[in-house]
Design a protein around this motif. Structure first.
Motif, PDB file in Angstrom:
ATOM      1  N   GLY A  54       0.808  -1.213   0.000  1.00  0.00           N
ATOM      2  CA  GLY A  54       0.000   0.000   0.000  1.00  0.00           C
ATOM      3  C   GLY A  54       0.843   1.265   0.000  1.00  0.00           C
ATOM      4  N   ILE A  55       1.965   1.241   0.717  1.00  0.00           N
ATOM      5  CA  ILE A  55       2.880   2.392   0.710  1.00  0.00           C
ATOM      6  C   ILE A  55       3.346   2.660  -0.720  1.00  0.00           C
ATOM      7  CG2 ILE A  55       5.161   3.220   1.421  1.00  0.00           C
ATOM      8  CD1 ILE A  55       4.787   1.607   4.015  1.00  0.00           C
ATOM      9  N   ARG A  56       3.708   1.586  -1.404  1.00  0.00           N
ATOM     10  CA  ARG A  56       4.185   1.734  -2.783  1.00  0.00           C
ATOM     11  C   ARG A  56       3.051   2.208  -3.701  1.00  0.00           C
ATOM     12  NH1 ARG A  56       9.139  -1.125  -2.993  1.00  0.00           N
ATOM     13  NH2 ARG A  56       9.345  -2.777  -1.428  1.00  0.00           N
ATOM     14  N   ALA A  57       1.885   1.563  -3.586  1.00  0.00           N
ATOM     15  CA  ALA A  57       0.775   1.857  -4.501  1.00  0.00           C
ATOM     16  C   ALA A  57       0.225   3.266  -4.303  1.00  0.00           C
ATOM     17  CB  ALA A  57      -0.334   0.824  -4.309  1.00  0.00           C
ATOM     18  N   LEU A  58       0.144   3.703  -3.039  1.00  0.00           N
ATOM     19  CA  LEU A  58      -0.449   5.005  -2.732  1.00  0.00           C
ATOM     20  C   LEU A  58       0.569   6.137  -2.727  1.00  0.00           C
ATOM     21  CD1 LEU A  58      -2.828   3.849   0.132  1.00  0.00           C
ATOM     22  CD2 LEU A  58      -3.444   4.360  -2.241  1.00  0.00           C
ATOM     23  N   GLY A  59       1.851   5.785  -2.783  1.00  0.00           N
ATOM     24  CA  GLY A  59       2.887   6.812  -2.850  1.00  0.00           C
ATOM     25  C   GLY A  59       3.126   7.551  -1.553  1.00  0.00           C
ATOM     26  N   LEU A  60       2.922   6.877  -0.400  1.00  0.00           N
ATOM     27  CA  LEU A  60       3.266   7.518   0.864  1.00  0.00           C
ATOM     28  C   LEU A  60       4.743   7.860   0.868  1.00  0.00           C
ATOM     29  CD1 LEU A  60       0.507   6.101   1.663  1.00  0.00           C
ATOM     30  CD2 LEU A  60       1.472   5.913   3.959  1.00  0.00           C
ATOM     31  N   ARG A  61       5.083   9.007   1.465  1.00  0.00           N
ATOM     32  CA  ARG A  61       6.487   9.417   1.531  1.00  0.00           C
ATOM     33  C   ARG A  61       7.265   8.527   2.482  1.00  0.00           C
ATOM     34  NH1 ARG A  61      11.373  10.556  -0.082  1.00  0.00           N
ATOM     35  NH2 ARG A  61      12.481  12.082   1.189  1.00  0.00           N
ATOM     36  N   VAL A  71      11.030  -5.743  13.220  1.00  0.00           N
ATOM     37  CA  VAL A  71      11.913  -6.755  12.632  1.00  0.00           C
ATOM     38  C   VAL A  71      11.277  -7.367  11.385  1.00  0.00           C
ATOM     39  CG1 VAL A  71      13.085  -8.959  13.020  1.00  0.00           C
ATOM     40  CG2 VAL A  71      12.990  -7.265  14.854  1.00  0.00           C
ATOM     41  N   ALA A  72       9.990  -7.679  11.478  1.00  0.00           N
ATOM     42  CA  ALA A  72       9.293  -8.357  10.375  1.00  0.00           C
ATOM     43  C   ALA A  72       9.287  -7.544   9.094  1.00  0.00           C
ATOM     44  CB  ALA A  72       7.860  -8.683  10.795  1.00  0.00           C
ATOM     45  N   ILE A  73       9.374  -6.218   9.212  1.00  0.00           N
ATOM     46  CA  ILE A  73       9.308  -5.371   8.018  1.00  0.00           C
ATOM     47  C   ILE A  73      10.592  -5.427   7.187  1.00  0.00           C
ATOM     48  CG2 ILE A  73      10.232  -3.234   9.044  1.00  0.00           C
ATOM     49  CD1 ILE A  73       8.009  -1.733   7.523  1.00  0.00           C
ATOM     50  N   MET A  74      11.690  -5.823   7.794  1.00  0.00           N
ATOM     51  CA  MET A  74      12.987  -5.676   7.128  1.00  0.00           C
ATOM     52  C   MET A  74      13.087  -6.404   5.787  1.00  0.00           C
ATOM     53  SD  MET A  74      15.518  -5.625  10.462  1.00  0.00           S
ATOM     54  CE  MET A  74      17.007  -5.199   9.549  1.00  0.00           C
ATOM     55  N   PRO A  75      12.676  -7.673   5.679  1.00  0.00           N
ATOM     56  CA  PRO A  75      12.794  -8.342   4.377  1.00  0.00           C
ATOM     57  C   PRO A  75      11.834  -7.804   3.311  1.00  0.00           C
ATOM     58  CG  PRO A  75      11.734  -9.782   5.983  1.00  0.00           C
ATOM     59  CD  PRO A  75      12.245  -8.609   6.737  1.00  0.00           C
ATOM     60  N   LEU A  76      10.885  -6.969   3.706  1.00  0.00           N
ATOM     61  CA  LEU A  76       9.916  -6.420   2.758  1.00  0.00           C
ATOM     62  C   LEU A  76      10.403  -5.120   2.115  1.00  0.00           C
ATOM     63  CD1 LEU A  76       6.697  -6.950   4.934  1.00  0.00           C
ATOM     64  CD2 LEU A  76       7.581  -8.450   3.119  1.00  0.00           C
ATOM     65  N   LEU A  77      11.544  -4.614   2.591  1.00  0.00           N
ATOM     66  CA  LEU A  77      12.060  -3.342   2.098  1.00  0.00           C
ATOM     67  C   LEU A  77      13.135  -3.568   1.036  1.00  0.00           C
ATOM     68  CD1 LEU A  77      12.338  -1.501   5.546  1.00  0.00           C
ATOM     69  CD2 LEU A  77      10.428  -1.483   3.917  1.00  0.00           C
ATOM     70  N   ASP A  78      13.451  -2.502   0.308  1.00  0.00           N
ATOM     71  CA  ASP A  78      14.438  -2.604  -0.776  1.00  0.00           C
ATOM     72  C   ASP A  78      15.861  -2.416  -0.288  1.00  0.00           C
ATOM     73  OD1 ASP A  78      12.486  -2.854  -2.935  1.00  0.00           O
ATOM     74  OD2 ASP A  78      11.957  -0.790  -2.436  1.00  0.00           O
ATOM     75  N   GLU A  79      16.022  -1.669   0.806  1.00  0.00           N
ATOM     76  CA  GLU A  79      17.355  -1.345   1.310  1.00  0.00           C
ATOM     77  C   GLU A  79      17.266  -1.080   2.801  1.00  0.00           C
ATOM     78  OE1 GLU A  79      20.654   2.264   0.731  1.00  0.00           O
ATOM     79  OE2 GLU A  79      19.177   1.882  -0.846  1.00  0.00           O
ATOM     80  N   ASP A  96      11.723   6.498  -1.440  1.00  0.00           N
ATOM     81  CA  ASP A  96      12.551   7.299  -2.345  1.00  0.00           C
ATOM     82  C   ASP A  96      12.198   6.915  -3.781  1.00  0.00           C
ATOM     83  OD1 ASP A  96      14.450   8.849  -3.552  1.00  0.00           O
ATOM     84  OD2 ASP A  96      16.177   7.681  -2.856  1.00  0.00           O
ATOM     85  N   ASN A  97      11.151   7.565  -4.304  1.00  0.00           N
ATOM     86  CA  ASN A  97      10.689   7.307  -5.678  1.00  0.00           C
ATOM     87  C   ASN A  97      10.406   5.828  -5.918  1.00  0.00           C
ATOM     88  OD1 ASN A  97      10.851  10.044  -6.603  1.00  0.00           O
ATOM     89  ND2 ASN A  97      13.085   9.825  -6.611  1.00  0.00           N
ATOM     90  N   GLY A  98       9.711   5.227  -4.959  1.00  0.00           N
ATOM     91  CA  GLY A  98       9.308   3.832  -5.098  1.00  0.00           C
ATOM     92  C   GLY A  98      10.262   2.841  -4.460  1.00  0.00           C
ATOM     93  N   ARG A  99      11.415   3.293  -4.055  1.00  0.00           N
ATOM     94  CA  ARG A  99      12.382   2.434  -3.373  1.00  0.00           C
ATOM     95  C   ARG A  99      12.251   2.654  -1.871  1.00  0.00           C
ATOM     96  NH1 ARG A  99      16.580  -0.635  -4.523  1.00  0.00           N
ATOM     97  NH2 ARG A  99      18.362  -0.777  -3.114  1.00  0.00           N
ATOM     98  N   LEU A 100      11.920   1.622  -1.133  1.00  0.00           N
ATOM     99  CA  LEU A 100      11.669   1.738   0.299  1.00  0.00           C
ATOM    100  C   LEU A 100      12.944   1.433   1.085  1.00  0.00           C
ATOM    101  CD1 LEU A 100       8.139   0.102   0.672  1.00  0.00           C
ATOM    102  CD2 LEU A 100       8.759   2.454   0.061  1.00  0.00           C
ATOM    103  N   ILE A 101      13.398   2.431   1.853  1.00  0.00           N
ATOM    104  CA  ILE A 101      14.658   2.336   2.601  1.00  0.00           C
ATOM    105  C   ILE A 101      14.349   2.373   4.091  1.00  0.00           C
ATOM    106  CG2 ILE A 101      16.951   3.338   2.944  1.00  0.00           C
ATOM    107  CD1 ILE A 101      16.518   4.783   0.219  1.00  0.00           C
ATOM    108  N   GLY A 102      14.889   1.405   4.837  1.00  0.00           N
ATOM    109  CA  GLY A 102      14.630   1.300   6.267  1.00  0.00           C
ATOM    110  C   GLY A 102      15.752   1.889   7.102  1.00  0.00           C
ATOM    111  N   TYR A 103      15.383   2.654   8.125  1.00  0.00           N
ATOM    112  CA  TYR A 103      16.329   3.275   9.056  1.00  0.00           C
ATOM    113  C   TYR A 103      15.922   2.937  10.485  1.00  0.00           C
ATOM    114  CZ  TYR A 103      17.546   6.287   5.059  1.00  0.00           C
ATOM    115  OH  TYR A 103      17.937   6.764   3.832  1.00  0.00           O
ATOM    116  N   ASN A 104      16.832   3.180  11.409  1.00  0.00           N
ATOM    117  CA  ASN A 104      16.485   3.101  12.831  1.00  0.00           C
ATOM    118  C   ASN A 104      16.951   4.396  13.494  1.00  0.00           C
ATOM    119  OD1 ASN A 104      16.470   2.525  15.722  1.00  0.00           O
ATOM    120  ND2 ASN A 104      16.001   0.439  15.092  1.00  0.00           N
TER     121      ASN A 104
END
Length: 283
Positions: A54-61, A71-79, A96-104
């Motif tokens: 949904g984040i990708r489809a709806l374009g959430l920032r 923890v569970a979200i990590m394998p679902l992200l691009d970087e 980032d323009n469709g690329r989902l980057i995870g931070y802590n």
């Protein structure tokens, strides 16, 4: 006013109804006159992959991520940012323009708050850490990378503590404290950090360690921010130790997420004030 040009961000967690994040971030966006809006989304664990789609489809920032998805979200992200990878958890995602980057941002939010509020020298600290969960990992890895002298871990599950100690030991001297040695591990420490939920509302009369283990030479830090002053912090203050509450960590981790999404300096004081106002209504 939300328009077609409004950039959406939010919180993924389960549950989320008591989160202070929406009111904090929306106040910050208003202060900076940014056309952003923040909402909390209650996402059950088996629907997390759908939410990411949904984040990708709806374009959430981007989104913040809280229990139980860090923890569970990590394998679902691009970087995954290197610090988040070492911590083993993500609490902020940037689209980032469709690329989902995870931070802590938890660990840096904590250290920023700790230094601002106590004026300590991080590199002189002998740290005794209560807990070995996700919050403990974020705090401990960031403190280790900032150069503390030593970290000692007290945790109910020795296996989890040992795993954390093994990873931290590559950066800074780290040990697991046996139950019988817990008192002495606090006696000569300079910084005691509670990362457990002991003392959190509504269990406000609980305390994670006996009061007699505290001493005036300690900085006593509690990641809990509801209540504003836990029993641990109250007792620390009464014996002459320096207390440090979890409000600053909550605000600063949010401020760092704000900066990742917007590229603008966060209005941290506005964010802190709105959170304190909300918490004072319930305390």
């Amino acid at each position: 006013m939300i328009t077609s040009k409004t950039r959406l961000v939010g919180l993924l967690g389960h549950p989320v109804q008591h989160s202070q994040s929406p009111i904090m971030h929306n106040a910050a966006f208003a202060e900076k006159q940014l056309n952003f809006a923040y909402a909390a989304f209650d996402v059950e664990p088996d629907r997390l992959a759908d939410a990411i789609a949904g984040i990708r489809a709806l374009g959430l920032r981007g989104v913040n991520v809280t229990i139980p998805h860090k923890v569970a979200i990590m394998p679902l992200l691009d970087e995954i940012d290197p610090l988040a990878k070492r911590i083993g958890a993500v609490n902020t995602v940037v689209n980032d323009n469709g690329r989902l980057i995870g931070y802590n941002t938890d660990g840096m939010g904590y250290v920023r708050s700790l230094v601002e509020e106590t004026k300590l020298d991080v590199q002189k600290q002998v740290v005794t850490l209560l807990g070995a969960g996700g919050a403990a990992r974020a705090v401990a890895f960031t403190l280790a990378e900032q150069g503390v002298k030593e970290i000692r871990i007290i945790n109910r599950s020795r296996d989890r503590a040992a795993l954390l100690a093994e990873h931290l030991g590559e950066i800074v001297p780290t040990s697991v404290v046996e139950p019988g040695d817990a008192s002495s591990a606090i006696a000569d420490a300079t910084l005691l950090i509670n990362t457990t939920s002991i003392g959190m509302f509504p269990h406000v009369d609980e305390i994670p360690v006996p009061v007699e283990w505290l001493h005036p030479g300690l900085i006593v830090s509690d990641l809990i921010y509801n209540p504003l002053e836990t029993k641990l912090l109250k007792q620390a203050r009464l014996i002459g130790a320096k207390p440090h509450s979890g409000v600053g960590m909550f605000v600063n981790q949010g401020a760092l997420a704000f900066e990742l999404w917007t590229g603008e300096p966060a209005p941290s004081e506005t964010m802190r004030n709105i959170v304190l106002q909300q918490l004072q209504k319930t305390n």
